[in-house]
Design a protein around this motif. Structure first.
Motif, PDB file in Angstrom:
ATOM      1  N   LEU A  50       4.479   5.171  -6.087  1.00 22.77           N
ATOM      2  CA  LEU A  50       4.637   4.775  -6.872  1.00 22.77           C
ATOM      3  C   LEU A  50       3.460   6.362  -7.656  1.00 22.77           C
ATOM      4  O   LEU A  50       3.459   6.931  -8.508  1.00 22.77           O
ATOM      5  CB  LEU A  50       3.976   3.511  -7.510  1.00 22.77           C
ATOM      6  N   ARG A  88       6.927  -1.051 -16.872  1.00 28.16           N
ATOM      7  CA  ARG A  88       6.570   0.256 -16.501  1.00 28.16           C
ATOM      8  C   ARG A  88       6.438   0.650 -14.816  1.00 28.16           C
ATOM      9  O   ARG A  88       5.865   1.564 -14.505  1.00 28.16           O
ATOM     10  CB  ARG A  88       5.274   0.564 -16.477  1.00 28.16           C
ATOM     11  N   GLU A  89       7.634  -0.229 -14.654  1.00 24.69           N
ATOM     12  CA  GLU A  89       7.539   0.694 -13.000  1.00 24.69           C
ATOM     13  C   GLU A  89       6.447  -0.078 -11.986  1.00 24.69           C
ATOM     14  O   GLU A  89       6.213   1.301 -10.863  1.00 24.69           O
ATOM     15  CB  GLU A  89       8.387   1.814 -12.775  1.00 24.69           C
ATOM     16  N   ARG A  90       5.932  -0.991 -12.170  1.00 28.35           N
ATOM     17  CA  ARG A  90       4.648  -1.223 -11.462  1.00 28.35           C
ATOM     18  C   ARG A  90       5.388  -2.247 -10.888  1.00 28.35           C
ATOM     19  O   ARG A  90       6.126  -3.320 -11.006  1.00 28.35           O
ATOM     20  CB  ARG A  90       3.587  -1.846 -12.009  1.00 28.35           C
ATOM     21  N   LEU A  91       4.765  -2.587  -9.797  1.00 25.65           N
ATOM     22  CA  LEU A  91       4.507  -3.189  -8.257  1.00 25.65           C
ATOM     23  C   LEU A  91       4.160  -4.527  -9.008  1.00 25.65           C
ATOM     24  O   LEU A  91       2.999  -4.855  -8.854  1.00 25.65           O
ATOM     25  CB  LEU A  91       4.636  -2.820  -7.366  1.00 25.65           C
ATOM     26  N   ARG A  92       4.928  -5.296  -8.636  1.00 23.67           N
ATOM     27  CA  ARG A  92       3.900  -6.831  -9.625  1.00 23.67           C
ATOM     28  C   ARG A  92       3.703  -8.420  -8.620  1.00 23.67           C
ATOM     29  O   ARG A  92       5.412  -8.949  -9.036  1.00 23.67           O
ATOM     30  CB  ARG A  92       5.093  -7.615 -11.121  1.00 23.67           C
ATOM     31  N   LEU A  93       3.354  -8.273  -7.736  1.00 22.67           N
ATOM     32  CA  LEU A  93       2.698  -8.705  -6.879  1.00 22.67           C
ATOM     33  C   LEU A  93       2.616 -10.066  -6.779  1.00 22.67           C
ATOM     34  O   LEU A  93       2.567 -11.107  -6.317  1.00 22.67           O
ATOM     35  CB  LEU A  93       2.162  -8.322  -5.414  1.00 22.67           C
ATOM     36  N   ASP A  94       1.787 -10.305  -7.961  1.00 25.20           N
ATOM     37  CA  ASP A  94       1.837 -11.787  -9.042  1.00 25.20           C
ATOM     38  C   ASP A  94       2.926 -12.444  -8.946  1.00 25.20           C
ATOM     39  O   ASP A  94       2.429 -13.449  -9.709  1.00 25.20           O
ATOM     40  CB  ASP A  94       0.381 -10.904 -10.247  1.00 25.20           C
ATOM     41  N   ARG A  95       4.025 -11.888  -9.199  1.00 30.56           N
ATOM     42  CA  ARG A  95       5.008 -13.118  -9.689  1.00 30.56           C
ATOM     43  C   ARG A  95       5.557 -13.786  -8.675  1.00 30.56           C
ATOM     44  O   ARG A  95       6.646 -14.393  -8.587  1.00 30.56           O
ATOM     45  CB  ARG A  95       6.564 -11.932 -10.074  1.00 30.56           C
ATOM     46  N   LEU A  96       4.923 -13.464  -7.476  1.00 25.44           N
ATOM     47  CA  LEU A  96       5.861 -13.158  -6.034  1.00 25.44           C
ATOM     48  C   LEU A  96       4.367 -14.904  -5.285  1.00 25.44           C
ATOM     49  O   LEU A  96       3.542 -14.544  -5.991  1.00 25.44           O
ATOM     50  CB  LEU A  96       5.707 -12.347  -4.547  1.00 25.44           C
ATOM     51  N   GLY A 121       0.304  -1.448   0.550  1.00 26.06           N
ATOM     52  CA  GLY A 121      -0.358  -0.284   0.218  1.00 26.06           C
ATOM     53  C   GLY A 121       1.184   1.314   0.506  1.00 26.06           C
ATOM     54  O   GLY A 121       0.869   2.164  -0.645  1.00 26.06           O
ATOM     55  N   GLU A 134       2.765   1.653  -2.848  1.00 20.49           N
ATOM     56  CA  GLU A 134       2.138   2.127  -4.501  1.00 20.49           C
ATOM     57  C   GLU A 134       1.556   2.762  -3.945  1.00 20.49           C
ATOM     58  O   GLU A 134       0.931   4.420  -5.480  1.00 20.49           O
ATOM     59  CB  GLU A 134       0.937   0.991  -4.499  1.00 20.49           C
TER      60      GLU A 134
END
Lengths: 199, 264
Positions: free
Chosen positions: B165, B253-261, B159, B162
């Motif tokens: 960001l 694109r400098e997005r936090l990709r928690l879906d990769r975790l 939170g 982001e």
């Protein structure tokens, strides 16, 4: 003319739960325009705002500001221009002054004054939900944004404060900015003189 | 210089009897650790005897390629072990962890061998391999702690990250506090242990050198070198793994990709 548009008629954003979120969206916002986005809980309003701020990956659709595709703009700059304000703002610093200084630093703005009712040294962790929303909205209005994406930004405020906040946003839009405001409040669009968009 | 008396089969058997004390504790308190204890003790025995056997041969061969091979193998195993200790994983993280492990320990070991010990040849297996082992064993801890703190922090503080960001912050700016915390977590144990070494405990390597008939003064100086090398290797390894993990969990694109975790 500032236009935030999604001309592909369909924006596909992927939520962090990996649930594909599909929804036909065709949204144009003109400079100075206020739009209230309404829809039942879970209809994807917050996801749409995240997608517009380029915070979620999407594999279709397109997103443009003044005709320039989001992908051609450095992400940090895009998000300063198309600024998302969360419904439950996280504690970004220890004190109210700390948050304002951080917001000013990231916005490249000069020192920000403290919003009415808050004190510089107040610990952010102990702000009420409404106060935290006030701080977040206040600093966003003082940044370089051209489009504000507001996710129920006054939901935890008392009615008087909420009314003042509505006035600030209306004044801000008169200065040429576009606003997309997510709300469950049926009377908001009328009070703001805004267009209503439904999901 | 006297050399250490060898421990024969009888001595080793008597040493193993010490484990019985542990087994009794497990039984008395119904810890249910009996099976695991036996497996762990047998594994330790086999691994160490094999290591001794293998090192005898590597030392006898005096081949730089063989030394390099053994060191690389140790680094690969340590990288796997570090990753195994984290609660989450992500694509590419295994390679990043192994590279951080190998990079930091090779660099520090080589520096120690060439600059500090100044021995001839610098790659001599009887120095290079034990030193690499000491550094790896401790760097492993730092890397595992730093990596775990990073992965957990990215999830629990998403939170805040982001939020930053959304205000236009870069991933580096948005994760500045998290990276500081992770590096502190990774490096604090070695800092703490440096502060009490020699007062509370005599470290393993120094003990070994003294038991092996070495001069305690020399042993102390070696131990100091090893401590500093471990501190440096831990810091370097932790920085490498923390920054790699961050790079892997943000996209172009400098997005936090928690879906990769994913949880392990």
């Amino acid at each position: 003319m500032t236009r935030l548009e999604v001309p592909a008629r369909r924006l596909e954003a992927q939520a962090l739960t990996r649930e594909p979120w599909l929804r036909a969206v065709d949204l144009n916002l003109d400079r100075g325009e206020l739009a209230v986005l309404r829809g039942p809980s879970g209809s994807g309003k917050s996801l749409l705002l995240r997608a517009l701020a380029d915070l979620d990956p999407r594999d279709a659709g397109s997103l443009r500001l003044d005709g320039v595709d989001a992908r051609e703009v450095p992400p940090g700059r895009w998000r300063r221009q198309v600024r998302l304000v969360a419904q439950r703002p996280p504690a970004l610093a220890a004190t109210v002054r700390g948050v304002l200084d951080l917001a000013a630093e990231l916005a490249g703005a000069s020192r920000m004054e403290v919003p009415p009712g808050l004190a510089e040294a107040q610990p952010v962790a102990r702000l009420s939900g409404g106060e935290a929303q006030l701080l977040a909205l206040w600093s966003a209005l003082r940044g370089p944004a051209e489009v504000l994406l507001l996710d129920e930004p006054t939901s935890a405020m008392d009615p008087e404060l909420a009314a003042r906040a509505e006035g600030w946003v209306r004044d801000w839009a008169r200065g040429g900015g576009a606003v997309l405001w997510v709300s469950h409040d049926a009377g908001l669009a009328a009070r703001l003189g805004a267009r209503e968009v439904s999901l | 210089m006297t050399t250490a008396p060898d421990i024969g089969p009888v001595g080793l058997g008597l040493a193993a009897a010490l484990i019985a004390g542990h087994a009794l504790t497990s039984m008395a308190f119904q810890l249910g650790l009996g099976r695991r204890l036996v497996v762990a003790a047998v594994r330790a025995t086999v691994q160490l005897l094999l290591l001794g056997w293998a090192l005898e041969r590597v030392f006898a061969a005096q081949q730089p390629v063989l030394v390099l091979g053994v060191m690389t193998l140790m680094g690969l195993v340590a990288g796997r072990e570090a990753l195994r200790r984290t609660t989450h994983t992500a694509p590419g993280l295994g390679r990043a962890t192994t590279l951080a492990m190998l990079g930091s320990s090779f660099l520090v070991t080589t520096y120690g061998l060439v600059a500090v010990l100044d021995a001839e040849p610098w790659w001599a297996p009887e120095r290079a391999i034990p030193i690499m082992g000491m550094i790896l064993g401790n760097t492993l801890n730092g890397i595992a702690l730093g990596l775990d703190a990073t992965l957990k922090g990215l999830e629990s503080r998403s939170g805040e990250i982001e939020g930053l960001l959304a205000m236009g912050a870069s991933p580096a700016r948005a994760t500045r506090a998290l990276v500081q915390d992770a590096l502190r977590t990774a490096t604090l144990p070695i800092v703490n242990s440096m502060a009490v070494v020699g007062i509370v405990s005599i470290p393993g390597m120094m003990t070994g050198q003294i038991l092996g008939g070495g001069d305690p003064g020399i042993a102390a100086r070696y131990q100091l070198f090893i401590l500093f090398a471990i501190a440096s290797g831990t810091a370097l390894g932790a920085v490498l793994v923390v920054l790699s993990a961050r790079r892997l969990l943000f996209d172009d694109r400098e997005r936090l990709r928690l879906d990769r975790l994913s949880p392990r």
